[in-house]
Write a protein that holds these residues in place. Structure first.
Motif, PDB file in Angstrom:
ATOM      1  N   GLY A  40       0.834  -1.197   0.000  1.00  0.00           N
ATOM      2  CA  GLY A  40       0.000   0.000   0.000  1.00  0.00           C
ATOM      3  C   GLY A  40       0.864   1.240   0.000  1.00  0.00           C
ATOM      4  N   LEU A  41       0.718   2.077  -1.006  1.00  0.00           N
ATOM      5  CA  LEU A  41       1.407   3.364  -1.033  1.00  0.00           C
ATOM      6  C   LEU A  41       0.490   4.369  -0.353  1.00  0.00           C
ATOM      7  CD1 LEU A  41       2.776   3.286  -4.693  1.00  0.00           C
ATOM      8  CD2 LEU A  41       3.764   2.324  -2.614  1.00  0.00           C
ATOM      9  N   GLY A  42       0.909   4.885   0.777  1.00  0.00           N
ATOM     10  CA  GLY A  42      -0.010   5.657   1.602  1.00  0.00           C
ATOM     11  C   GLY A  42       0.378   7.112   1.794  1.00  0.00           C
ATOM     12  N   PHE A  43      -0.653   7.956   1.838  1.00  0.00           N
ATOM     13  CA  PHE A  43      -0.512   9.367   2.195  1.00  0.00           C
ATOM     14  C   PHE A  43      -1.321   9.549   3.473  1.00  0.00           C
ATOM     15  CE2 PHE A  43      -2.030  13.868   1.718  1.00  0.00           C
ATOM     16  CZ  PHE A  43      -0.796  14.487   1.779  1.00  0.00           C
ATOM     17  N   LEU A 179      -4.849   7.995   2.355  1.00  0.00           N
ATOM     18  CA  LEU A 179      -5.061   7.749   0.937  1.00  0.00           C
ATOM     19  C   LEU A 179      -4.157   6.574   0.592  1.00  0.00           C
ATOM     20  CD1 LEU A 179      -4.819  11.400  -0.485  1.00  0.00           C
ATOM     21  CD2 LEU A 179      -6.865  10.168   0.222  1.00  0.00           C
ATOM     22  N   VAL A 180      -4.723   5.494   0.052  1.00  0.00           N
ATOM     23  CA  VAL A 180      -3.944   4.292  -0.219  1.00  0.00           C
ATOM     24  C   VAL A 180      -4.079   3.885  -1.682  1.00  0.00           C
ATOM     25  CG1 VAL A 180      -3.548   1.868   0.365  1.00  0.00           C
ATOM     26  CG2 VAL A 180      -4.227   3.481   2.151  1.00  0.00           C
ATOM     27  N   SER A 181      -2.937   3.699  -2.336  1.00  0.00           N
ATOM     28  CA  SER A 181      -2.896   3.196  -3.700  1.00  0.00           C
ATOM     29  C   SER A 181      -2.222   1.828  -3.690  1.00  0.00           C
ATOM     30  CB  SER A 181      -2.116   4.165  -4.603  1.00  0.00           C
ATOM     31  OG  SER A 181      -2.127   3.719  -5.947  1.00  0.00           O
ATOM     32  N   THR A 182      -2.839   0.847  -4.340  1.00  0.00           N
ATOM     33  CA  THR A 182      -2.345  -0.524  -4.315  1.00  0.00           C
ATOM     34  C   THR A 182      -1.190  -0.720  -5.290  1.00  0.00           C
ATOM     35  OG1 THR A 182      -4.577  -1.311  -3.802  1.00  0.00           O
ATOM     36  CG2 THR A 182      -2.988  -2.943  -4.559  1.00  0.00           C
ATOM     37  N   LEU A 183      -0.130  -1.367  -4.820  1.00  0.00           N
ATOM     38  CA  LEU A 183       1.031  -1.680  -5.652  1.00  0.00           C
ATOM     39  C   LEU A 183       1.253  -3.187  -5.647  1.00  0.00           C
ATOM     40  CD1 LEU A 183       3.602  -0.676  -7.227  1.00  0.00           C
ATOM     41  CD2 LEU A 183       4.786  -0.789  -5.033  1.00  0.00           C
TER      42      LEU A 183
END
Length: 254
Positions: A40-43, A179-183
């Motif tokens: 998870g790439l998180g902000f 804010l999570v973007s899946t990697l």
């Protein structure tokens, strides 16, 4: 424990229901496979924009600022990000209470149990000495096992949004959102990289598109920040963020 509390919570539910050790181990191993496959790439954000512990831990030891984003704006930006070629992101509220963790994971856990009962953890093609089944019956059983196993894997994927939205109770005062973007970790997914002291950090970049409501609604100047409020307000306005409320922190280091 970052990203690992889902597995921990599943094990608590399995122990509550007295699942045998072998089943618990297989379930833990299956969730671990999902943990290792995705990142998870998180902000990270907080509901509290002026918290002393956060000033001490971030923002150049309170020399920086706290930027307040509009929640509705972030929801809209997350939705807009999904229509682009690059992977999008989602907004999640972080939960700290163990009972809430269980409530979040329980529905998927119950469906996983049904699939386990249907044979998802059985081994196809196994014959026993006194097995009286016909070849066709064995083939049909093998198909049911493979189908249950495939469905279990898909059901495990539903746990991914919870991997980075559950956190230990000790961090409760942070009142965090992410804010999570899946990697995908197999190297086929795309992202950028930046350096941070002693490591390389993967990340993705998203522009603050012009959406309604406004993106930045408040800026709090850190206890050690020296820029005059008027200068910060002017900077934001000139750069297209409109009339933003700017104030100094109420926290003190003395």
């Amino acid at each position: 424990m970052e990203g690992r509390l889902v597995n921990h919570t599943l094990m608590l539910l399995a122990q509550r229901d007295n699942l045998d050790i072998a089943t618990q181990d297989r379930l833990k191993e299956s969730v671990g496979f999902i943990e290792d496959m995705f990142d998870g790439l998180g902000f990270c954000l907080s509901e509290d924009g002026d918290l002393l512990s956060q000033w001490r831990g971030y923002a150049d030891d309170a020399r920086g600022v706290s930027v307040g984003f509009g929640r509705d704006y972030l929801y809209k930006l997350a939705e807009a990000s999904k229509g682009q070629d690059a992977p999008g992101f989602a907004l999640h509220k972080v939960e700290y209470e163990p009972d809430v963790h269980k409530a979040k994971v329980e529905p998927t856990y119950q469906e996983l149990r049904q699939l386990i009962d249907a044979g998802a953890f059985k081994f196809p093609g196994i014959l026993h000495l006194l097995d009286s089944r016909t070849a066709q019956e064995i083939a049909e059983e093998d198909d049911r096992i493979k189908k249950a196993r495939s469905m279990l894997f898909l059901k495990l994927l539903e746990l991914f949004p919870h991997l980075f939205s559950l956190k230990k109770l000790a961090f409760k005062e942070e009142r965090e959102w992410r804010l999570v973007s899946t990697l995908v970790r197999d190297g086929s997914d795309t992202c950028l990289f930046r350096s941070a002291r002693n490591r390389v950090v993967p990340y993705r970049s998203y522009a603050l598109h012009e959406l309604e409501p406004p993106s930045i609604v408040e800026v709090v100047l850190g206890p050690k920040h020296e820029t005059p409020v008027k200068v910060v307000q002017s900077m934001l306005k000139i750069n297209g963020f409109g009339e933003v409320a700017v104030r100094r922190s109420e926290a003190t280091y003395r």
